[in-house]
Design a protein around this motif. Structure first.
Motif, PDB file in Angstrom:
ATOM      1  N   TRP A  65      11.207   9.672   2.667  1.00 35.29           N
ATOM      2  CA  TRP A  65      10.481  10.399   3.483  1.00 35.29           C
ATOM      3  C   TRP A  65       9.018   9.875   3.790  1.00 35.29           C
ATOM      4  CZ3 TRP A  65      13.386  12.409   6.888  1.00 35.29           C
ATOM      5  CH2 TRP A  65      14.362  13.054   6.628  1.00 35.29           C
ATOM      6  N   GLY A  66       8.298   9.779   2.495  1.00 36.23           N
ATOM      7  CA  GLY A  66       7.098   9.177   2.526  1.00 36.23           C
ATOM      8  C   GLY A  66       6.740   7.899   3.137  1.00 36.23           C
ATOM      9  N   ALA A 114       5.283   3.893  18.937  1.00 34.80           N
ATOM     10  CA  ALA A 114       5.460   3.554  17.684  1.00 34.80           C
ATOM     11  C   ALA A 114       6.698   4.445  17.053  1.00 34.80           C
ATOM     12  CB  ALA A 114       4.428   3.756  16.532  1.00 34.80           C
ATOM     13  N   ASP A 119       9.444   6.978  -2.377  1.00 34.82           N
ATOM     14  CA  ASP A 119      10.024   8.069  -1.655  1.00 34.82           C
ATOM     15  C   ASP A 119      10.270   7.838  -0.418  1.00 34.82           C
ATOM     16  OD1 ASP A 119      10.011  11.328  -1.542  1.00 34.82           O
ATOM     17  OD2 ASP A 119       9.019  10.547   0.190  1.00 34.82           O
ATOM     18  N   LEU A 159       8.794   6.524   5.342  1.00 37.79           N
ATOM     19  CA  LEU A 159       9.075   6.422   6.718  1.00 37.79           C
ATOM     20  C   LEU A 159       8.029   6.381   7.825  1.00 37.79           C
ATOM     21  CD1 LEU A 159      11.666   7.038   8.766  1.00 37.79           C
ATOM     22  CD2 LEU A 159      10.632   9.166   9.143  1.00 37.79           C
ATOM     23  N   PRO A 160       6.919   7.030   7.792  1.00 40.21           N
ATOM     24  CA  PRO A 160       5.888   6.838   8.710  1.00 40.21           C
ATOM     25  C   PRO A 160       5.235   5.658   8.326  1.00 40.21           C
ATOM     26  CG  PRO A 160       5.328   8.808   7.289  1.00 40.21           C
ATOM     27  CD  PRO A 160       6.885   8.296   6.968  1.00 40.21           C
ATOM     28  N   ARG A 161       5.071   5.278   7.162  1.00 47.86           N
ATOM     29  CA  ARG A 161       4.192   4.152   7.107  1.00 47.86           C
ATOM     30  C   ARG A 161       4.680   2.849   7.187  1.00 47.86           C
ATOM     31  NH1 ARG A 161       3.222   8.571   3.595  1.00 47.86           N
ATOM     32  NH2 ARG A 161       1.181   8.899   2.759  1.00 47.86           N
ATOM     33  N   ILE A 178       9.804  -2.515  12.115  1.00 45.71           N
ATOM     34  CA  ILE A 178      10.671  -3.070  13.488  1.00 45.71           C
ATOM     35  C   ILE A 178       9.704  -3.762  14.234  1.00 45.71           C
ATOM     36  CG2 ILE A 178      11.730  -1.996  15.286  1.00 45.71           C
ATOM     37  CD1 ILE A 178      13.140  -1.000  13.035  1.00 45.71           C
ATOM     38  N   TRP A 183       2.067  13.317   7.289  1.00 44.78           N
ATOM     39  CA  TRP A 183       3.575  12.538   7.665  1.00 44.78           C
ATOM     40  C   TRP A 183       3.331  12.423   9.173  1.00 44.78           C
ATOM     41  CZ3 TRP A 183       8.760  13.861   9.431  1.00 44.78           C
ATOM     42  CH2 TRP A 183       9.654  12.832   8.643  1.00 44.78           C
ATOM     43  N   GLY A 184       4.406  11.873   9.749  1.00 49.26           N
ATOM     44  CA  GLY A 184       4.478  11.605  11.053  1.00 49.26           C
ATOM     45  C   GLY A 184       5.771  10.651  11.374  1.00 49.26           C
ATOM     46  N   MET A 185       5.976   9.975  12.607  1.00 52.65           N
ATOM     47  CA  MET A 185       6.775   9.099  12.760  1.00 52.65           C
ATOM     48  C   MET A 185       6.488   7.624  12.547  1.00 52.65           C
ATOM     49  SD  MET A 185       8.283  10.751  16.362  1.00 52.65           S
ATOM     50  CE  MET A 185       6.724  10.887  16.866  1.00 52.65           C
ATOM     51  N   SER A 186       5.081   7.516  12.804  1.00 49.89           N
ATOM     52  CA  SER A 186       4.620   6.155  12.875  1.00 49.89           C
ATOM     53  C   SER A 186       3.138   6.363  12.111  1.00 49.89           C
ATOM     54  CB  SER A 186       4.117   5.819  14.178  1.00 49.89           C
ATOM     55  OG  SER A 186       3.195   6.542  14.738  1.00 49.89           O
ATOM     56  N   PRO A 187       2.465   5.103  11.856  1.00 48.92           N
ATOM     57  CA  PRO A 187       1.380   5.468  11.078  1.00 48.92           C
ATOM     58  C   PRO A 187       0.398   6.064  11.922  1.00 48.92           C
ATOM     59  CG  PRO A 187       2.184   2.986  11.072  1.00 48.92           C
ATOM     60  CD  PRO A 187       3.074   3.880  11.966  1.00 48.92           C
ATOM     61  N   ALA A 193      10.714   3.507  17.462  1.00 50.56           N
ATOM     62  CA  ALA A 193      11.352   2.885  16.509  1.00 50.56           C
ATOM     63  C   ALA A 193      11.646   3.846  15.282  1.00 50.56           C
ATOM     64  CB  ALA A 193      10.300   1.882  16.128  1.00 50.56           C
ATOM     65  N   GLY A 194      10.746   4.835  15.065  1.00 50.93           N
ATOM     66  CA  GLY A 194      11.092   5.506  13.952  1.00 50.93           C
ATOM     67  C   GLY A 194      11.557   6.952  14.123  1.00 50.93           C
ATOM     68  N   GLU A 198       0.906   4.310  -2.617  1.00 49.41           N
ATOM     69  CA  GLU A 198       0.609   5.442  -2.140  1.00 49.41           C
ATOM     70  C   GLU A 198       1.785   6.674  -2.443  1.00 49.41           C
ATOM     71  OE1 GLU A 198      -2.707   7.408   0.804  1.00 49.41           O
ATOM     72  OE2 GLU A 198      -0.799   6.752   1.899  1.00 49.41           O
ATOM     73  N   TRP A 234       1.036  -1.125  -0.084  1.00 48.93           N
ATOM     74  CA  TRP A 234       0.028   0.034   0.134  1.00 48.93           C
ATOM     75  C   TRP A 234       0.978   1.248  -0.132  1.00 48.93           C
ATOM     76  CZ3 TRP A 234       0.108   3.376   4.421  1.00 48.93           C
ATOM     77  CH2 TRP A 234      -0.695   4.253   4.375  1.00 48.93           C
ATOM     78  N   ARG A 247       4.491  16.513   5.004  1.00 47.81           N
ATOM     79  CA  ARG A 247       5.746  15.858   4.922  1.00 47.81           C
ATOM     80  C   ARG A 247       6.937  16.804   4.742  1.00 47.81           C
ATOM     81  NH1 ARG A 247       6.553  12.848  -0.609  1.00 47.81           N
ATOM     82  NH2 ARG A 247       8.779  13.753   0.091  1.00 47.81           N
ATOM     83  N   PHE A 278       8.301   2.244   8.543  1.00 45.09           N
ATOM     84  CA  PHE A 278       9.415   1.892   9.318  1.00 45.09           C
ATOM     85  C   PHE A 278       9.120   1.272  10.652  1.00 45.09           C
ATOM     86  CE2 PHE A 278      12.674   2.983  12.140  1.00 45.09           C
ATOM     87  CZ  PHE A 278      13.816   2.599  11.607  1.00 45.09           C
ATOM     88  N   GLY A 279       8.185   1.979  11.499  1.00 42.87           N
ATOM     89  CA  GLY A 279       7.664   1.365  12.707  1.00 42.87           C
ATOM     90  C   GLY A 279       7.183  -0.129  12.546  1.00 42.87           C
ATOM     91  N   PRO A 280       6.072  -0.274  11.609  1.00 42.68           N
ATOM     92  CA  PRO A 280       5.695  -1.541  11.669  1.00 42.68           C
ATOM     93  C   PRO A 280       6.511  -2.575  11.267  1.00 42.68           C
ATOM     94  CG  PRO A 280       4.174   0.094  10.443  1.00 42.68           C
ATOM     95  CD  PRO A 280       5.280   1.025  11.045  1.00 42.68           C
TER      96      PRO A 280
END
Lengths: 128, 734
Positions: A90-91, B19, A88, A93-95, A101, B481-485, B22-23, A84, A80, B605, A97-99
């Motif tokens: 930066w784009g 979240a 990219d 990253l939030p989508r 990890i 944008w953000g650090m996490s979903p 992590a990022g 979306e 996804w 972003r 990266f955390g999930p």
């Protein structure tokens, strides 16, 4: 008997902790994701939020399927995210990266979860 | 559904932290502000202004001025009729000496270009701190931080001259930073408006005082407490022949006000012997705020020359006894620029008072707000007007100083032109003689009539289609944008909960609206730099949307919003750039950055700041990239220490040198950066002791080139405030 695992080993504690974290992430995703959907925004969040919450609950019940569901959700998330924002950085990253990890943590827990589930089903069989 | 319940908020915050750990990659953090109240705000039917309750009764706009508002108790004398200035001799900014930086933007054309070439991309590794000078002005104990010095020193001959954030003036040795003299302005803390700033002093050579006598060469400043002050450049003592013991009271004729409501932060230009003054009027206070009048004063004597007062268009004298300049008119706070040859001063204007509600503005105000107005410096009569926003309700007042250039047309003819950067990121290029666009400007449809009863928006707005846009495409939900979903989703929700139909989304009452570009620009007061030889224009700019909402008068009262001159006003009850009472209109205004208020990170972003090089011969972008690293910013206000160039909000202009370099600080990473002008590559940087929210300058002294930057910080940008002027030079040159 309770549906949730009663941790006695460090591995079980880790699994339960991870499951709680995943539920804590899934609930706001589902809740806010539903509002976003109603406001005409993306449907991704409510769907993934429900899936992730379910995954966390299943993991807390010691079910391998919970981990598999979480990993599947992360897989869908990658697809996804590419759809979306493309490639990219930066784009993405939030989508993702955390999930991702967390997905690594889930992967690391997977063997223990398997053992626990096997032991659990064995004990259930013995009781039966 | 909404995220209003405290439990959910806690859950959200917790989840974001989990979240986010992590990022946690960096982010430009923006300052706190009140959040728009959201849905269900339209509890009072709009339309007619409701009379304020007793608790919120500001003085009548026609009340006489209280004695303390004239800060130095300067006797005013009777109202003066218009007159003409004492003829002027050539000033140092007309043809700056090779080694000097004699004016705020160096020269009479505001190029911010220096012919110095000792420092080059190849030797810049040797650029090291030469000295630090302390101005002595920073917040005292118990004082709210309202500091942002924004100062650019000037250098003429053997002297480096500057002002402190609270308008002390000083002369410094250009080689050592040793203070030669220090003029104490004795300014009170109460006189600070939104920001304690003094962008620059002005060097003036007298036409009547002979060389060698006191006050032949003078240093002029306009102060926060509304004075013009002239001192001698050699000893820093006031020029007795100017005004009343060296001072002119600019509050004369302004009527009712309180300290801090009206202030000067920009250097007043001197054009054909006339000092031209504009003034910042605190935003968002009341419809009938003090006047935005533009005035001329004799540079020799301080005598009043003329006024341009929008709602008294043909009266150029001072108001009669008991009267005052027309109130609530568009104020101009940007640095202006003069044109001695054409006898004009170019005034970048702002908005009428009560920025976000336009129904009570006069046709005269609507003609000249958020515009460039060319005023004849002999008479005070406007010669032309070019408007950059029609019926502005977005606080798109012009913060930039215009830069002058000779524009070569395709047919080879040359036009005396003016470059006008704007907060919208639209850069207009105009003929200085007529105000006609030199590069095409299109009137394009804009959202109209808007959502506020009785306050219709303009059906079209001007777009400078011949110049590259200093901005990006309209925001989409996927740009959140953000650090996490989770925090990204929160921002997506904020985006969907607001009105947004692209640029010029009209203000709304029932829910917030997204203002993009935001009021910090595009281009703000940093302005642009221009190299006439190569035709390269350098602009650094912002990409920071705002989240705003009009609130009913009842709601505004509930929020405690009241104008600064209300006797019940408490500092913090409403700010210039945050929530505002907009008293005497039907609405108040709540303004906040478009951000996640839990993490303090912007919702859109990155990048949040950019630097662009434009070839003015072809109007093509030569290079463009994000400006500013993530080192000093991050979620929850924590520095990330990451050397990633993310592009941060920035305030402060660029400088170009003949050595092929660009110097710019401005960013919230508290660094000064140098770029190779041809490649755009960052070739040098240094961490400053405070925020570098100022325009640097460069000069040569005794064979050595120096680069100076005021690291005064900025309260709104949340960068560390210091009183340090940091000066660099090559360590391998003697």
């Amino acid at each position: 008997m309770s549906a949730f695992i009663k941790p006695q080993t460090p591995a079980a504690w880790a699994i339960l902790g991870l499951a709680v974290v995943i539920v804590l992430l899934g609930l706001p995703l589902a809740y806010m994701g539903a509002e976003l959907m109603f406001l005409g925004g993306s449907w991704y969040y409510v769907i993934i939020g429900i899936a992730v919450t379910a995954a966390g609950v299943l993991m807390a019940m010691g079910r391998t399927m919970g981990a598999m569901l979480y990993l599947a959700a992360v897989g869908v998330t990658w697809l996804w995210a590419f759809w979306e924002v493309g490639f990219d950085g930066w784009g993405l990253l939030p989508r993702v990266f955390g999930p991702s990890i967390l997905a690594i943590a889930v992967l690391l827990c997977l063997p223990a979860l398997r053992r626990m589930e096997n032991a659990h089903s064995t004990s259930v069989r013995e009781v039966a | 559904m909404s995220a209003k319940s405290p439990m959910l908020r806690t859950l959200l915050l917790g989840a974001t932290i989990i979240a986010g750990t992590a990022g946690s990659v960096a982010l430009a953090q923006v300052p706190p502000a009140d959040q728009p109240p959201g849905n269900g705000n339209a509890t009072v039917s709009p339309g007619t202004p409701t009379p304020p309750s007793d608790a919120f009764s500001a003085p009548s706009p026609n009340a006489p001025q209280s004695p303390g508002v004239n800060a130095a108790n300067i006797p005013d004398g009777p109202p003066a009729d218009p007159s003409e200035a004492t003829p002027m001799v050539d000033q140092v900014t007309a043809n700056p000496a090779h080694d000097d930086w004699p004016g705020y933007a160096r020269d009479d054309r505001a190029t911010r270009f220096s012919p110095l070439d000792q420092i080059t991309p190849s030797n810049i590794g040797h650029l090291k701190r030469a000295f630090i000078y302390h101005t002595g002005s920073k917040p005292g104990p118990g004082q709210t931080n309202k500091w942002a010095a924004e100062t650019t020193p000037i250098k003429v001959g053997d002297g480096l001259y500057m002002c402190s954030a609270l308008n002390d003036m000083m002369r410094i040795d250009p080689a050592t930073g040793k203070e030669i003299w220090h003029f104490h302005a004795n300014e009170k803390y109460e006189s600070i408006p939104y920001t304690a700033a003094c962008k620059a002093v002005v060097y003036y050579t007298s036409s009547t005082v002979p060389e060698g006598e006191h006050c032949h060469h003078r240093i002029l400043e306009a102060t926060l407490d509304e004075r013009l002050i002239e001192v001698d450049s050699e000893d820093g003592k006031v020029c007795e022949g100017f005004g009343w013991h060296g001072m002119v009271n600019l509050m004369k004729g302004m009527g009712e006000s309180v300290p801090g409501f009206v202030a000067e932060t920009a250097p007043p230009p001197i054009v054909n012997g006339a000092i031209i003054t504009n003034q910042e009027i605190l935003d968002g206070q009341r419809r009938w705020a003090p006047s935005g009048v533009i005035r001329g004063y004799d540079a020799e004597t301080g005598r009043f020359l003329w006024a341009w007062d929008v709602n008294r268009p043909h009266e150029h004298g001072e108001p009669k006894e008991g009267e005052h300049y027309s109130r609530g008119t568009p104020n101009s706070w940007a640095a202006m620029i003069g044109d001695n040859a054409l006898g004009l001063v170019y005034v970048p204007t702002g908005n009428s008072a009560a920025d976000y509600y336009s129904a009570m503005r006069s046709p005269e105000e609507n003609r000249v707000s958020s515009a460039v107005v060319a005023i004849d410096v002999k008479t005070g009569e406007p010669r032309w007007v070019f408007q950059t926003v029609h019926k502005d309700v977005w606080d798109y007042d012009i913060g930039s100083q215009p830069t002058l250039m000779d524009f070569t047309k395709p047919d080879g003819s040359t036009v005396p032109a003016l470059i006008m950067p704007t907060k919208r990121g639209q850069t207009f290029v105009l003929d200085r003689r007529t105000g006609d666009p030199v590069l095409p400007v299109e009137e394009r449809p804009a959202p109209s009539p808007g959502m506020v009863p009785g306050d219709t928006r303009s059906p079209t707005q001007p777009w400078s289609v011949g110049m590259p846009r200093l901005g990006f495409a309209p925001l989409k939900e996927a740009d959140m944008w953000g650090m996490s979903p989770i925090d990204q989703l929160y921002c997506r929700l904020k985006y969907r909960r607001a009105h947004y139909v692209g640029e010029f989304t009209p203000p709304s009452i029932d829910k917030p609206w997204l203002e993009y570009p935001g009021y910090n620009g595009g281009s703000d007061w940093g302005s642009v730099a221009y190299d006439e030889k190569t035709g390269i224009l350098i602009a650094n700019w912002n990409n920071t949307p705002m989240y705003d909402q009009l609130v009913s008068r009842k709601k505004a009262d509930k929020l405690g919003l009241m104008p600064v001159d209300d006797p019940n006003f408490k500092p913090g009850g409403g700010g210039a750039e945050g929530a505002g009472a907009m008293a005497e209109t039907p609405y108040g205004i709540v303004v906040s950055p478009f951000w996640d208020e839990y993490t303090g990170m912007m919702c859109n972003r990155p990048p949040y700041g950019m630097i662009t090089a434009i070839d003015m011969h072809t109007q093509k972008v030569l290079w463009q990239h994000p400006l500013g690293s993530a080192r000093a910013n991050g979620p929850f206000g924590l520095p990330t220490h990451l050397p990633l160039t993310i592009g941060t909000p920035n305030n402060g202009g660029p400088v170009i040198t003949a050595g092929g370099l660009i110097f710019v600080a401005a960013t919230t990473d508290n660094m000064i950066h140098a770029f190779d002008i041809h490649t755009g590559k960052e070739v040098w940087n240094d961490v400053l002791p405070g925020g570098g929210q100022a325009t640097p300058m460069t000069y040569e002294y005794k064979g050595k080139q120096y680069v100076a930057i005021m690291a005064g910080g900025h309260h709104f940008m949340m960068t560390p405030v210091t009183d340090d002027l940091v000066v660099y030079a090559l360590d391998n040159v003697n």
